[in-house]
Motif scaffolding. Structure first.
Motif, PDB file in Angstrom:
ATOM      1  N   GLU A   1       2.213   6.085  -2.806  1.00 28.66           N
ATOM      2  CA  GLU A   1       3.256   7.054  -3.161  1.00 28.66           C
ATOM      3  C   GLU A   1       3.388   7.176  -4.683  1.00 28.66           C
ATOM      4  N   TYR A   2       3.329   6.022  -5.360  1.00 29.31           N
ATOM      5  CA  TYR A   2       3.425   6.029  -6.825  1.00 29.31           C
ATOM      6  C   TYR A   2       2.266   6.833  -7.414  1.00 29.31           C
TER       7      TYR A   2
ATOM      8  N   GLY B   1       2.384  10.053   7.709  1.00 25.50           N
ATOM      9  CA  GLY B   1       3.356  10.264   6.647  1.00 25.50           C
ATOM     10  C   GLY B   1       3.248   9.239   5.534  1.00 25.50           C
ATOM     11  N   LYS B   2       2.609   8.078   5.822  1.00 25.98           N
ATOM     12  CA  LYS B   2       2.394   6.987   4.861  1.00 25.98           C
ATOM     13  C   LYS B   2       3.710   6.395   4.355  1.00 25.98           C
ATOM     14  N   HIS B   3       4.791   6.575   5.102  1.00 22.94           N
ATOM     15  CA  HIS B   3       6.107   6.078   4.704  1.00 22.94           C
ATOM     16  C   HIS B   3       6.704   5.302   5.883  1.00 22.94           C
ATOM     17  N   PRO B   4       7.710   4.447   5.589  1.00 26.51           N
ATOM     18  CA  PRO B   4       8.510   3.913   6.693  1.00 26.51           C
ATOM     19  C   PRO B   4       9.199   5.075   7.400  1.00 26.51           C
ATOM     20  N   VAL B   5       9.328   4.974   8.729  1.00 23.37           N
ATOM     21  CA  VAL B   5      10.021   6.024   9.473  1.00 23.37           C
ATOM     22  C   VAL B   5      11.102   5.379  10.330  1.00 23.37           C
TER      23      VAL B   5
ATOM     24  N   THR C   1       0.830  -1.209   0.000  1.00 26.36           N
ATOM     25  CA  THR C   1       0.000   0.000   0.000  1.00 26.36           C
ATOM     26  C   THR C   1       0.860   1.253   0.000  1.00 26.36           C
ATOM     27  N   MET C   2       1.913   1.254   0.827  1.00 24.59           N
ATOM     28  CA  MET C   2       2.774   2.449   0.885  1.00 24.59           C
ATOM     29  C   MET C   2       3.355   2.765  -0.491  1.00 24.59           C
TER      30      MET C   2
END
Lengths: 288, 361
Positions: free
Chosen positions: A114-115, B109-113, A109-110
């Motif tokens: 992002e894409y 943030g929807k990202h790895p941190v 999903t991440m």
């Protein structure tokens, strides 16, 4: 409709699966009722040339977009391939991608979210029931008979709980402008912040019902960014404490993902919070 | 699914993160045989999945001479109610400094941190609360396979450069293993270099299959039985059984029970499109818990066929009273099927909950 025009051409990815076939039928029944285009094409790799309820199926999003005027994709593809479909839709030029699929690994999903962002597409979901603007368009699986047109926006992390609240609103004579299920997964495309910003730009929406759940702090974040009157309901007050995730979760979220502290912070931001769904109509009437 | 410390360390080791020399034992008798591999002092660490393990007495320092007695003592203990069946025997490290390092998912943030702190150890959470700036954070684009060097430089600043290598290796673990959390606390500096003195690894339940994990150990037997049918199921301490569709609606039903002064024994989310057979399994599973005195079924949705659900409830044939709130297609037919029998059919979630709470009082 807070995402683009009131009558977008819709493509369904995963069109020939059980869910896809069933919901193309329901989405197009709704489109006929309100005089919209509905689903104009379906996509399933390897099934190009078939038809589902009279809707032509293509092998790829590129082909579907070349042959039809569409800007929205609704995804029913199974979890293992769903994120590939999100990226395919964004790459083909869709403005809005609604991912119904549940149980997608969060790392996928991440990447997909992002894409899509880099390709200028908004993603609703995954694990979302979709979105419905009564009298205009239905994207996804929400049961249309419960809805009625009006001026209250609804944004929610849940599916069936959203229907419960919409039913309460409709019975109380309170119509809805657009109802969005942003999905219950830890990582989702459109968050409360994004949807509330859309509601703020929407002349039809006068107030918003926000339905949240335990975990994270996206509800508070969303509310602090909007000037619209908001009524909130948070499910999970009696839920057992979430299984702890080492120290990192607590550090990231300030250790306050539980329902009671979420409710306290929403009230501190001036938002009335209903203790049960049946209180929502009264609270929203005071706002209008 | 959570990995135990020794399992996480095995994975970290495979990715080139230095871990202490160790041996896993399953009874105190195995201690003597493994001690030959260690120089002098050892640490005995209970392999139990509980928070605050050290403070609860799950970690014991010992000399080689008294290691057997220490192991006997540890195996006989319960750590926060969990019996000890596995102990990790490790070399004791000469710790010069403790850092904190973890990688998790930032929901907003929807990202790895990546989180890094100069002062690691057991008090990292309170330290983070008092001085948030003490924890350095860096979001990494999920489209990258490596942590960019500038981010690593910014994270570690004055700390030894070899930590940079550990960060990148831990990031590979995090991505390759579909982790929700990969944590090293403390990450220690010793005269012999940097080591992961402790290790946590949690895998995304939605990725277990592609990770080759067939059994989710975090679930109880009944939860696993529920999972087979595609249900989510949780057990609690009350006396009302709850069946709903969708996590939000099910949780909301629980909250409403709480609001009206009752308490739930368990709850089960049947998921979407529940038919006759699934409903039967769901009702039987919930009724199978001895503390359940009454069952509330709260199902709502456009595609739920109420006559199918009603039939499933009858098929289950459980002794407890079943209170049913159904909204969806064929509502009337469902009502007719249940009419004249010992079921209570109500029109709203409020009514269902009130009736349920009254029934147990």
């Amino acid at each position: 409709m807070i995402y683009g025009g009131r009558d977008p051409g819709i493509i369904v990815q995963g069109a020939t699966g059980k869910q896809g076939v069933f919901h193309i039928g329901l989405m197009n029944a709704y489109a006929r009722e309100v005089g919209g285009q509905g689903v104009v094409a379906g996509v399933t790799p390897g099934r190009g040339g078939q038809e589902v309820h009279g809707v032509p199926v293509y092998d790829s999003m590129r082909e579907a977009m070349e042959n039809h005027d569409a800007s929205v994709s609704v995804i029913f593809v199974p979890a293992a391939a769903a994120c590939d479909s999100v990226m395919e839709a964004a790459h083909a030029g869709c403005d809005l991608v609604v991912a119904i699929t549940e149980h997608i690994p969060v790392h996928d999903t991440m990447k997909a979210v992002e894409y899509a962002r880099l390709h200028g597409a908004s993603v609703i979901g995954p694990n979302s029931p979709g979105l419905l603007s009564p009298g205009e368009v239905k994207l996804g699986i929400m049961p249309a008979h419960l809805f009625s047109p009006g001026s209250v926006g609804v944004v929610s992390r849940s599916g069936t709980l959203t229907y419960e609240v919409v039913d309460e609103l409709s019975r109380a004579g309170i119509g809805q402008s657009t109802v969005v299920g942003i999905g219950g997964d830890p990582v989702i495309g459109q968050t409360f912040v994004d949807v509330l910003a859309r509601f703020e730009d929407d002349p039809q929406t006068k107030a918003v019902v926000l339905i949240g759940e335990v975990g994270g702090n996206l509800e508070e974040e969303g509310v602090s960014f909007t000037d619209l009157p908001v009524v909130a309901y948070i499910a999970g007050v009696s839920a057992p404490p979430e299984k702890r995730m080492g120290h990192a979760g607590a550090i990231i979220e300030g250790g306050e993902g539980d329902a009671r502290s979420k409710i306290r912070r929403l009230r501190e931001l001036g938002v009335p919070v209903a203790s049960r769904p049946s209180e929502i109509p009264e609270l929203i009437k005071e706002m209008l | 699914m959570k990995f135990l410390e020794y399992e996480a360390k095995k994975v970290f080791g495979e990715y080139g993160i230095p871990v202490p020399k160790s041996a896993l034992i399953r009874s105190p008798d195995e201690v003597s045989a493994c001690l030959d591999g260690f120089d002098s002092a050892v640490v005995l660490k209970a392999q139990v999945d509980v928070g605050g393990r050290g403070k609860a007495g799950g970690i014991v320092m010992a000399e080689k001479s008294d290691a057997v007695k220490a192991a006997e003592d540890l195996f006989s203990r319960e750590i926060r109610g969990v019996p000890v069946s596995e102990v990790l025997v490790e070399e004791r490290l000469a710790i010069a400094h403790e850092y904190y390092l973890s990688i998790t998912i930032d929901r907003s943030g929807k990202h790895p941190v990546i989180l890094f702190a100069e002062a690691g150890g057991v008090d990292i959470e309170s330290a983070a609360e008092e001085r948030p700036e003490a924890v350095r954070k860096a979001l990494v684009s999920p489209l990258l396979n490596e942590v960019p060097q500038f981010l690593i430089r910014d994270l570690i600043r004055g700390a030894p450069v070899e930590i940079g290598g550990v960060i990148n290796r831990l990031y590979h673990v995090f991505c390759d293993r579909d982790a929700l959390l990969a944590e090293i606390n403390p990450l220690v500096i010793t005269p012999a270099g940097v080591y992961a003195a402790d290790a946590k690894l949690i895998i995304d339940d939605n990725a277990l299959r592609r990770q080759g994990i067939s059994v989710n150990r975090d679930l109880t037997d009944r939860e696993r039985e529920a999972e087979k049918h595609g249900f989510s199921y949780v057990e609690l301490d009350g006396d009302i059984g709850v069946i709903g569709n969708g996590a939000g609606l099910t949780m909301s039903t629980l909250d409403l029970i709480d609001y009206h002064g009752g308490s739930a024994a368990n709850f089960l989310d049947v998921g979407g499109g529940a038919g006759r057979e699934r409903v039967m399994h769901a009702v039987r599973l919930v009724a199978g818990m001895p503390s359940v005195k009454v069952i509330i079924v709260n199902l709502l949705g456009g595609i739920t066929l109420c006559d199918e659900v009603a039939q499933g409830i009858i098929d289950a044939g459980v002794p407890q009273q079943v209170i049913v709130r159904l909204a969806g297609t064929n509502e009337e037919a469902g009502r007719r099927i249940l009419a004249g029998r010992d079921y209570l059919m109500v029109a709203s979630m409020e009514e269902a909950v009130r009736a349920g709470v009254e029934a147990v009082q």
